[in-house]
Design an enzyme around this catalytic site. Structure first.
Site, PDB file in Angstrom:
ATOM      1  N   LYS A  11     -24.332 -30.948  28.454  1.00  0.00           N
ATOM      2  CA  LYS A  11     -24.370 -31.457  27.072  1.00  0.00           C
ATOM      3  C   LYS A  11     -23.017 -32.037  26.622  1.00  0.00           C
ATOM      4  O   LYS A  11     -21.978 -31.831  27.281  1.00  0.00           O
ATOM      5  CB  LYS A  11     -24.802 -30.316  26.146  1.00  0.00           C
ATOM      6  CG  LYS A  11     -26.234 -29.829  26.405  1.00  0.00           C
ATOM      7  CD  LYS A  11     -26.674 -28.828  25.347  1.00  0.00           C
ATOM      8  CE  LYS A  11     -28.094 -28.365  25.585  1.00  0.00           C
ATOM      9  NZ  LYS A  11     -28.573 -27.476  24.504  1.00  0.00           N
ATOM     10  N   ASN A 114     -23.965 -25.501  23.461  1.00  0.00           N
ATOM     11  CA  ASN A 114     -24.082 -24.459  24.492  1.00  0.00           C
ATOM     12  C   ASN A 114     -24.070 -25.014  25.927  1.00  0.00           C
ATOM     13  O   ASN A 114     -24.576 -24.402  26.849  1.00  0.00           O
ATOM     14  CB  ASN A 114     -25.294 -23.558  24.219  1.00  0.00           C
ATOM     15  CG  ASN A 114     -26.609 -24.277  24.350  1.00  0.00           C
ATOM     16  OD1 ASN A 114     -26.647 -25.489  24.540  1.00  0.00           O
ATOM     17  ND2 ASN A 114     -27.696 -23.533  24.256  1.00  0.00           N
ATOM     18  N   GLU A 128     -39.797 -33.187  32.337  1.00  0.00           N
ATOM     19  CA  GLU A 128     -38.429 -33.564  31.957  1.00  0.00           C
ATOM     20  C   GLU A 128     -37.770 -34.426  33.036  1.00  0.00           C
ATOM     21  O   GLU A 128     -37.040 -35.369  32.721  1.00  0.00           O
ATOM     22  CB  GLU A 128     -37.617 -32.302  31.662  1.00  0.00           C
ATOM     23  CG  GLU A 128     -38.112 -31.595  30.404  1.00  0.00           C
ATOM     24  CD  GLU A 128     -37.409 -30.283  30.104  1.00  0.00           C
ATOM     25  OE1 GLU A 128     -37.730 -29.679  29.061  1.00  0.00           O
ATOM     26  OE2 GLU A 128     -36.535 -29.848  30.892  1.00  0.00           O
TER      27      GLU A 128
HETATM   28  P1  CMP Z   1     -31.772 -26.043  24.742  1.00  0.00           P
HETATM   29  O1  CMP Z   1     -32.078 -25.207  25.937  1.00  0.00           O
HETATM   30  O2  CMP Z   1     -31.219 -27.383  24.988  1.00  0.00           O
HETATM   31  O3  CMP Z   1     -33.093 -26.190  23.859  1.00  0.00           O
HETATM   32  C1  CMP Z   1     -33.063 -26.334  22.448  1.00  0.00           C
HETATM   33  C2  CMP Z   1     -31.700 -26.222  21.882  1.00  0.00           C
HETATM   34  O4  CMP Z   1     -31.603 -26.040  20.503  1.00  0.00           O
HETATM   35  C3  CMP Z   1     -31.031 -24.998  22.464  1.00  0.00           C
HETATM   36  O5  CMP Z   1     -30.719 -25.238  23.827  1.00  0.00           O
HETATM   37  C4  CMP Z   1     -29.835 -24.828  21.540  1.00  0.00           C
HETATM   38  O6  CMP Z   1     -28.668 -25.465  21.999  1.00  0.00           O
HETATM   39  C5  CMP Z   1     -30.282 -25.551  20.267  1.00  0.00           C
HETATM   40  N1  CMP Z   1     -30.243 -24.686  19.103  1.00  0.00           N
HETATM   41  C6  CMP Z   1     -29.478 -24.929  18.027  1.00  0.00           C
HETATM   42  N2  CMP Z   1     -29.669 -23.944  17.114  1.00  0.00           N
HETATM   43  C7  CMP Z   1     -30.570 -23.080  17.626  1.00  0.00           C
HETATM   44  C8  CMP Z   1     -31.165 -21.869  17.160  1.00  0.00           C
HETATM   45  N3  CMP Z   1     -30.869 -21.350  15.964  1.00  0.00           N
HETATM   46  N4  CMP Z   1     -32.047 -21.242  17.978  1.00  0.00           N
HETATM   47  C9  CMP Z   1     -32.357 -21.761  19.198  1.00  0.00           C
HETATM   48  N5  CMP Z   1     -31.822 -22.913  19.677  1.00  0.00           N
HETATM   49  C10 CMP Z   1     -30.936 -23.559  18.905  1.00  0.00           C
END
Ligand code: CMP
Length: 140
Positions: A11, A114, A128
């Site tokens: 990311k 993250n 995906e």
């Molecule tokens: P990802 O695995 O990319 O899938 C959805 C993304 O939403 C997740 O990782 C997080 O980086 C992002 N995200 C941001 N805020 C939240 C939250 N409160 N709960 C879960 N995912 C979140």
């Protein structure tokens, strides 16, 4: 053991901090092989479509804005039980809850920034992967 392919995104928080290699090293050390990789800048439309399943979540707009805030590296990873293996090495969504040694514990900044995305099932992995790669761009 079953050889699988899964999908990963490094990311914008990680590309901004020049951590593409550091993330990939942890993936490779976990036994995953990068069989396709490209650095791209997601469009708004691509990010909204890719994360469409989260459209109703309160964090959707922030998530999409973050994902288009800089380059990402999209990858196809191959290995035994690759979907589960990748989720293990990624660690919990929130780095505060992630185990030591995982990508998110060692490198991520926050639940939003993250560092990595990984497919949560073999079925979603196929969807995906097809979203970003043509079959001839994947070389196992
Ligand atoms: P990802 O695995 O990319 O899938 C959805 C993304 O939403 C997740 O990782 C997080 O980086 C992002 N995200 C941001 N805020 C939240 C939250 N409160 N709960 C879960 N995912 C979140």
């Amino acid at each position: 053991m079953t050889t699988e392919r899964t999908f990963s995104i490094i990311k914008p928080d990680a590309t901004r901090r020049n951590l593409t290699g550091a993330v990939t090293k942890l993936l490779e050390e976990a036994g995953l092989r990068v069989v396709a990789s490209k650095r791209i800048h997601l469009s708004l439309r691509q990010a909204e479509e890719f994360y469409g399943v989260h459209r109703e979540r309160p964090f959707f707009n922030d998530l999409v804005s973050f994902m288009i805030s800089g380059p990402v590296v999209v990858q196809v990873l191959e290995g035994d039980n690759a979907v589960a293996k990748n989720r293990d090495v990624m660690g919990a969504t929130n780095p505060a809850n992630a185990d030591a040694g995982t990508i998110r514990k060692e490198l991520a900044e926050s639940i939003e920034a993250n560092s990595v995305h990984g497919s949560d099932s073999l079925e979603n992995a196929a969807t995906e992967i097809a979203f970003f790669f043509k079959p001839d761009e994947i070389v196992g």
